[in-house]
Motif scaffolding. Structure first.
Motif, PDB file in Angstrom:
ATOM      1  N   THR A 103       3.275  -0.156   6.271  1.00  0.00           N
ATOM      2  CA  THR A 103       3.284   1.086   7.056  1.00  0.00           C
ATOM      3  C   THR A 103       2.028   1.188   7.923  1.00  0.00           C
ATOM      4  N   THR A 137      -0.630  -4.513   0.633  1.00  0.00           N
ATOM      5  CA  THR A 137      -2.018  -4.807   0.284  1.00  0.00           C
ATOM      6  C   THR A 137      -2.275  -4.407  -1.159  1.00  0.00           C
ATOM      7  N   LEU A 138      -1.904  -3.176  -1.517  1.00  0.00           N
ATOM      8  CA  LEU A 138      -2.291  -2.634  -2.830  1.00  0.00           C
ATOM      9  C   LEU A 138      -1.738  -3.464  -3.992  1.00  0.00           C
ATOM     10  N   ALA A 194      -2.574   6.260  -3.909  1.00  0.00           N
ATOM     11  CA  ALA A 194      -1.344   6.338  -3.128  1.00  0.00           C
ATOM     12  C   ALA A 194      -0.761   4.945  -2.963  1.00  0.00           C
ATOM     13  N   GLY A 226       2.811  -1.142  -0.220  1.00  0.00           N
ATOM     14  CA  GLY A 226       2.395  -2.014  -1.319  1.00  0.00           C
ATOM     15  C   GLY A 226       1.984  -3.411  -0.887  1.00  0.00           C
ATOM     16  N   TYR A 246       6.162  -0.891  10.177  1.00  0.00           N
ATOM     17  CA  TYR A 246       5.990  -1.665  11.416  1.00  0.00           C
ATOM     18  C   TYR A 246       7.351  -1.891  12.082  1.00  0.00           C
TER      19      TYR A 246
HETATM   20  C1  LIG Z   1       1.349 -12.159   3.434  1.00  0.00           C
HETATM   21  C2  LIG Z   1       0.695 -10.981   4.121  1.00  0.00           C
HETATM   22  C3  LIG Z   1       0.163 -11.171   5.382  1.00  0.00           C
HETATM   23  C4  LIG Z   1      -0.452 -10.081   6.042  1.00  0.00           C
HETATM   24  N1  LIG Z   1      -0.935 -10.270   7.308  1.00  0.00           N
HETATM   25  C5  LIG Z   1      -1.417  -9.219   7.994  1.00  0.00           C
HETATM   26  C6  LIG Z   1      -1.849  -9.353   9.352  1.00  0.00           C
HETATM   27  O1  LIG Z   1      -1.813 -10.434   9.944  1.00  0.00           O
HETATM   28  N2  LIG Z   1      -2.314  -8.238   9.989  1.00  0.00           N
HETATM   29  C7  LIG Z   1      -2.356  -7.010   9.387  1.00  0.00           C
HETATM   30  O2  LIG Z   1      -2.760  -6.045  10.034  1.00  0.00           O
HETATM   31  N3  LIG Z   1      -1.959  -6.856   8.109  1.00  0.00           N
HETATM   32  C8  LIG Z   1      -1.509  -7.920   7.401  1.00  0.00           C
HETATM   33  N4  LIG Z   1      -1.122  -7.755   6.095  1.00  0.00           N
HETATM   34  C9  LIG Z   1      -1.335  -6.465   5.421  1.00  0.00           C
HETATM   35  C10 LIG Z   1      -0.122  -5.580   5.650  1.00  0.00           C
HETATM   36  O3  LIG Z   1      -0.068  -5.228   7.017  1.00  0.00           O
HETATM   37  C11 LIG Z   1      -0.152  -4.297   4.798  1.00  0.00           C
HETATM   38  O4  LIG Z   1       1.114  -3.724   4.999  1.00  0.00           O
HETATM   39  C12 LIG Z   1      -1.166  -3.240   5.138  1.00  0.00           C
HETATM   40  O5  LIG Z   1      -2.472  -3.751   5.099  1.00  0.00           O
HETATM   41  C13 LIG Z   1      -1.099  -2.094   4.129  1.00  0.00           C
HETATM   42  O6  LIG Z   1       0.011  -1.278   4.370  1.00  0.00           O
HETATM   43  P1  LIG Z   1       0.963  -0.810   3.203  1.00  0.00           P
HETATM   44  O7  LIG Z   1       1.862   0.203   3.776  1.00  0.00           O
HETATM   45  O8  LIG Z   1       1.577  -1.994   2.577  1.00  0.00           O
HETATM   46  O9  LIG Z   1      -0.077  -0.065   2.228  1.00  0.00           O
HETATM   47  P2  LIG Z   1      -0.365  -0.210   0.661  1.00  0.00           P
HETATM   48  O10 LIG Z   1      -0.630  -1.618   0.313  1.00  0.00           O
HETATM   49  O11 LIG Z   1       0.647   0.509  -0.131  1.00  0.00           O
HETATM   50  O12 LIG Z   1      -1.736   0.644   0.584  1.00  0.00           O
HETATM   51  C14 LIG Z   1      -2.933   0.119   1.115  1.00  0.00           C
HETATM   52  C15 LIG Z   1      -4.093   1.107   0.803  1.00  0.00           C
HETATM   53  O13 LIG Z   1      -3.961   2.267   1.593  1.00  0.00           O
HETATM   54  C16 LIG Z   1      -3.840   3.435   0.773  1.00  0.00           C
HETATM   55  N5  LIG Z   1      -2.860   4.294   1.445  1.00  0.00           N
HETATM   56  C17 LIG Z   1      -1.656   3.893   1.932  1.00  0.00           C
HETATM   57  N6  LIG Z   1      -1.078   4.927   2.581  1.00  0.00           N
HETATM   58  C18 LIG Z   1      -1.911   5.985   2.484  1.00  0.00           C
HETATM   59  C19 LIG Z   1      -1.868   7.332   2.968  1.00  0.00           C
HETATM   60  N7  LIG Z   1      -0.824   7.795   3.681  1.00  0.00           N
HETATM   61  N8  LIG Z   1      -2.903   8.142   2.697  1.00  0.00           N
HETATM   62  C20 LIG Z   1      -3.974   7.688   1.985  1.00  0.00           C
HETATM   63  N9  LIG Z   1      -4.074   6.424   1.515  1.00  0.00           N
HETATM   64  C21 LIG Z   1      -3.043   5.581   1.766  1.00  0.00           C
HETATM   65  C22 LIG Z   1      -3.392   2.935  -0.606  1.00  0.00           C
HETATM   66  O14 LIG Z   1      -3.815   3.788  -1.638  1.00  0.00           O
HETATM   67  C23 LIG Z   1      -4.114   1.578  -0.644  1.00  0.00           C
HETATM   68  O15 LIG Z   1      -5.463   1.757  -1.024  1.00  0.00           O
HETATM   69  C24 LIG Z   1      -0.518  -8.815   5.401  1.00  0.00           C
HETATM   70  C25 LIG Z   1       0.015  -8.627   4.119  1.00  0.00           C
HETATM   71  C26 LIG Z   1       0.605  -9.711   3.477  1.00  0.00           C
HETATM   72  C27 LIG Z   1       1.202  -9.513   2.102  1.00  0.00           C
END
Ligand SMILES: Cc1cc2nc3c(=O)[nH]c(=O)nc-3n(C[C@H](O)[C@H](O)[C@H](O)COP(=O)(O)OP(=O)(O)OC[C@H]3O[C@@H](n4cnc5c(N)ncnc54)[C@H](O)[C@@H]3O)c2cc1C
Length: 269
Positions: free
Chosen positions: A110, A35-36, A29, A33, A78
């Motif tokens: 998210t 983290t992924l 999923a 993006g 967020y």
């Molecule tokens: C520069 C930077 C700094 C950051 N600093 C912080 C921080 O200080 N604190 C913090 O908390 N985070 C931080 N993050 C991480 C950020 O919050 C990410 O958004 C979060 O970790 C992942 O959310 P995403 O929506 O981007 O998920 P994605 O990156 O798209 O997915 C992350 C994982 O979750 C899975 N997934 C996502 N949604 C679902 C779903 N609905 N069902 C099943 N699996 C799912 C995906 O398959 C993947 O394995 C940072 C990121 C960056 C790039």
């Protein structure tokens, strides 16, 4: 080449997303993006297919029930949580989301992705445990609800199994919460953090001290009682370039006491 070649699908229903995940063991999923995609760029993971959840309107949005219960779609960003008048029913949600990274990350990242990452340094796993959130997971065998305390299984491992999706996070009513952290830099990743809830029993969840949030239940909101509860938990935090294990253990007591102080001040208001 930045990314290895990867197939991409953008389903328009949860059923279609589940079918795509079931059809390919290498499908993952894609939420915000944040983290992924970085994991893929670093070649630490290389899914065969990205199943983009951004077309699934049913996974977005925030609903406030008459009793103050919040139902938050997993694909809610967020920024949407920070801006939402409904989410202010549990003010700590927007307050903590506002501390995550920077505006670009907050616009894309998210709540569901943050939780499903189960990164021990993320802000939301300890918060979800402290406030007693419930996660709704759907898969080929139907839908189930998992309490936050049982959801986080290890680093990058959660109760969401292969072929399943987190669809919704349910937050019970309550306003008396707190959060404290020691970040590496301004708005940066935490060295240690703690979330607290003083809505009835006092619950504190410590982050960055183990693979999953550590829940402690102090006997009272007195700082010494909170510190004693953290000491009694026997945490075994990692040491790294930012903080030794002993220093993290000390900081865990400090942030736990601060988070409970904030929560109990709100309980008296
Ligand atoms: C520069 C930077 C700094 C950051 N600093 C912080 C921080 O200080 N604190 C913090 O908390 N985070 C931080 N993050 C991480 C950020 O919050 C990410 O958004 C979060 O970790 C992942 O959310 P995403 O929506 O981007 O998920 P994605 O990156 O798209 O997915 C992350 C994982 O979750 C899975 N997934 C996502 N949604 C679902 C779903 N609905 N069902 C099943 N699996 C799912 C995906 O398959 C993947 O394995 C940072 C990121 C960056 C790039």
């Amino acid at each position: 080449m930045l990314l290895r070649e990867v197939a991409y699908a953008k389903p328009s229903s949860v059923a279609e997303a589940l079918a795509l995940l079931a059809a390919d063991d290498g499908a993952r999923a894609l939420a915000g993006g944040q983290t992924l995609i970085n994991v893929m760029k670093a070649r630490a993971g290389s899914p065969d297919t990205l199943v983009d959840l951004n077309g699934l309107d049913g996974l977005k949005g925030i609903e406030l029930g008459a009793d103050g219960t919040l139902e938050i779609g997993a694909m809610t960003t967020y920024t949407e949580l920070i801006d939402s008048s409904e989410a202010r029913a549990r003010p700590i949600l927007g307050e903590v989301c506002a501390q995550i990274a920077d505006v670009q990350v907050r616009n894309r990242g998210t709540i569901g992705g943050n939780i499903c990452s189960s990164d021990p340094t993320n802000h939301l796993p300890p918060l979800m445990v402290a406030i007693g959130a419930q996660m709704t997971v759907v898969g080929p065998n139907g839908e189930r609800t998992v309490p936050a305390e049982e959801f986080f299984l290890g680093v990058y491992m959660t109760a969401v199994g292969p072929g399943e999706l987190l669809t919704k996070i349910t937050i019970p009513p309550g306003r008396s919460d707190g959060f404290a952290s020691i970040p590496i830099g301004v708005d940066g990743t935490c060295i240690v953090n703690a979330a607290a809830s003083a809505n009835g029993e006092i619950r504190v969840a410590l982050g960055c001290v183990g693979a999953v949030p550590e829940l402690v239940r102090p006997a009272s909101a007195e700082p010494e009682a909170v510190r004693e509860a953290v000491r009694s938990a026997g945490i075994d935090p990692p040491g790294d370039v930012h903080a030794s294990a002993d220093y993290r253990r000390h900081l865990a007591e400090v942030v736990a006491a601060r988070a409970v102080e904030q929560a109990s001040t709100r309980a008296r208001e």
